[in-house]
Design a protein around this motif. Structure first.
Motif, mmCIF file in Angstrom:
data_model
loop_
_atom_site.group_PDB
_atom_site.id
_atom_site.type_symbol
_atom_site.label_atom_id
_atom_site.label_comp_id
_atom_site.label_asym_id
_atom_site.label_seq_id
_atom_site.Cartn_x
_atom_site.Cartn_y
_atom_site.Cartn_z
ATOM 1 N N GLY A 64 35.658 16.408 -6.320
ATOM 2 C CA GLY A 64 36.938 16.116 -6.705
ATOM 3 C C GLY A 64 37.004 14.465 -6.487
ATOM 4 N N THR A 65 36.770 13.840 -5.443
ATOM 5 C CA THR A 65 36.860 12.404 -4.935
ATOM 6 C C THR A 65 35.711 11.626 -5.394
ATOM 7 O OG1 THR A 65 36.032 12.722 -2.911
ATOM 8 C CG2 THR A 65 38.567 13.219 -3.164
ATOM 9 N N LEU A 66 34.769 11.998 -5.572
ATOM 10 C CA LEU A 66 33.307 11.533 -5.713
ATOM 11 C C LEU A 66 33.188 10.722 -4.414
ATOM 12 C CD1 LEU A 66 33.524 10.284 -9.369
ATOM 13 C CD2 LEU A 66 32.661 12.447 -8.488
ATOM 14 N N GLU A 67 33.757 11.013 -3.284
ATOM 15 C CA GLU A 67 33.306 10.389 -2.213
ATOM 16 C C GLU A 67 31.891 10.982 -1.565
ATOM 17 O OE1 GLU A 67 36.321 10.562 0.662
ATOM 18 O OE2 GLU A 67 37.889 9.123 -0.477
ATOM 19 N N THR A 68 31.233 10.195 -1.058
ATOM 20 C CA THR A 68 29.503 10.547 -0.513
ATOM 21 C C THR A 68 30.030 11.548 0.660
ATOM 22 O OG1 THR A 68 28.759 8.685 -1.138
ATOM 23 C CG2 THR A 68 27.393 9.910 0.506
ATOM 24 N N VAL A 69 29.217 12.555 0.562
ATOM 25 C CA VAL A 69 29.389 13.712 1.815
ATOM 26 C C VAL A 69 28.259 13.606 2.725
ATOM 27 C CG1 VAL A 69 29.565 16.234 2.006
ATOM 28 C CG2 VAL A 69 30.952 15.209 0.350
ATOM 29 N N GLU A 70 26.967 13.554 2.196
ATOM 30 C CA GLU A 70 25.755 13.593 2.817
ATOM 31 C C GLU A 70 24.746 12.982 1.952
ATOM 32 O OE1 GLU A 70 23.149 17.072 5.104
ATOM 33 O OE2 GLU A 70 24.706 17.784 3.686
ATOM 34 N N GLU A 71 23.634 12.580 2.763
ATOM 35 C CA GLU A 71 22.594 11.802 2.230
ATOM 36 C C GLU A 71 21.285 12.071 2.816
ATOM 37 O OE1 GLU A 71 23.541 7.573 3.013
ATOM 38 O OE2 GLU A 71 24.762 7.327 1.170
ATOM 39 N N ALA A 72 20.272 12.046 1.998
ATOM 40 C CA ALA A 72 18.906 12.293 2.707
ATOM 41 C C ALA A 72 17.774 11.548 1.962
ATOM 42 C CB ALA A 72 18.765 13.776 2.723
#
Length: 225
Positions: A64-72
């Motif tokens: 919805g917001t396109l905010e980053t939730v997680e990265e790898a």
């Protein structure tokens, strides 16, 4: 997230093509796909100048917001020589390893590459979709396969990407007056839904935020390595 073990790894182009032929019937192409995915993962790979060392990155965004939730990120080496139509075999081991690092299981995978818009109808997005069981789609920067008319110049304009009489993808203008991108389905999603997601993921730039952020992450990790 859990990802099933990949098939035995090919050492020749003939073996790789046989794997594509064996997995292609597993594609689910009549599934409409997620209409409102809560999380969307972007996958990309950056290569060192020697062409063999690489870093795979996965960035999970809030749908919805396109905010980053997680990265790898996972460094590695190309797992297969460069052969047109078999590029996925170079990147899959590192991409699957990056997905395994995630705590989140995304609702949708967005690859920097092709799905059905592929000479063997089994590009990277298809391969990842079958191995993970997740809805997947490809958004490519350049045309790998097929023919098309030029879409209109405004955001949202499209043209079908054709292989003879078959539609294998869609050419999508994500911003007014910029070069289009090439959208194709991978697994468990239809083309209309894939294009809608590609446009929603590209509010300000030509490329989807999934691809932009995964690309930035992989390049930064490669520089650090």
């Amino acid at each position: 997230m859990e990802v099933q073990e990949a098939h035995a790894w090919p050492s020749t182009a003939v073996e790789a093509e046989a794997i594509q032929d064996r997995l292609r019937p597993s594609l689910e192409l009549d599934d409409p796909g997620p209409r409102r995915p809560a999380t969307i993962a972007g996958l990309d790979v950056s290569y060192a100048e020697d062409g063999d060392r690489l870093v795979a990155a996965v960035v999970v965004l809030d749908g919805g917001t396109l905010e980053t939730v997680e990265e790898a990120v996972v460094p590695g080496a190309a797992a297969f020589p460069y052969v047109p139509g078999l590029f996925a075999f170079r990147e899959l081991p590192a991409l699957l390893a990056a997905l395994r690092q995630l705590d989140t299981t995304p609702d949708l995978l967005v690859c920097d590459g092709a799905g059905l818009a592929h000479p063997r109808r089994f590009g990277l997005a298809c391969h990842l979709g079958v191995l993970t069981g997740l809805p997947s789609m490809g958004v490519a920067k350049t045309r790998l396969f097929g023919t098309h008319d030029e879409p209109g110049r405004t955001r949202g304009a499209t043209a079908d990407l054709m292989d003879g009489d078959d539609v294998v993808g869609r050419v999508l203008r994500t911003q007014d007056g910029v070069k289009p991108v090439y959208v194709s389905v991978g697994h468990r999603i239809d083309l209309d839904t894939a294009c809608r997601h590609a446009l929603a993921l590209s509010p300000d730039f030509r490329l989807p935020e999934t691809t932009r952020r995964a690309d930035h992450l992989s390049r930064a990790a490669l520089r650090g390595a």
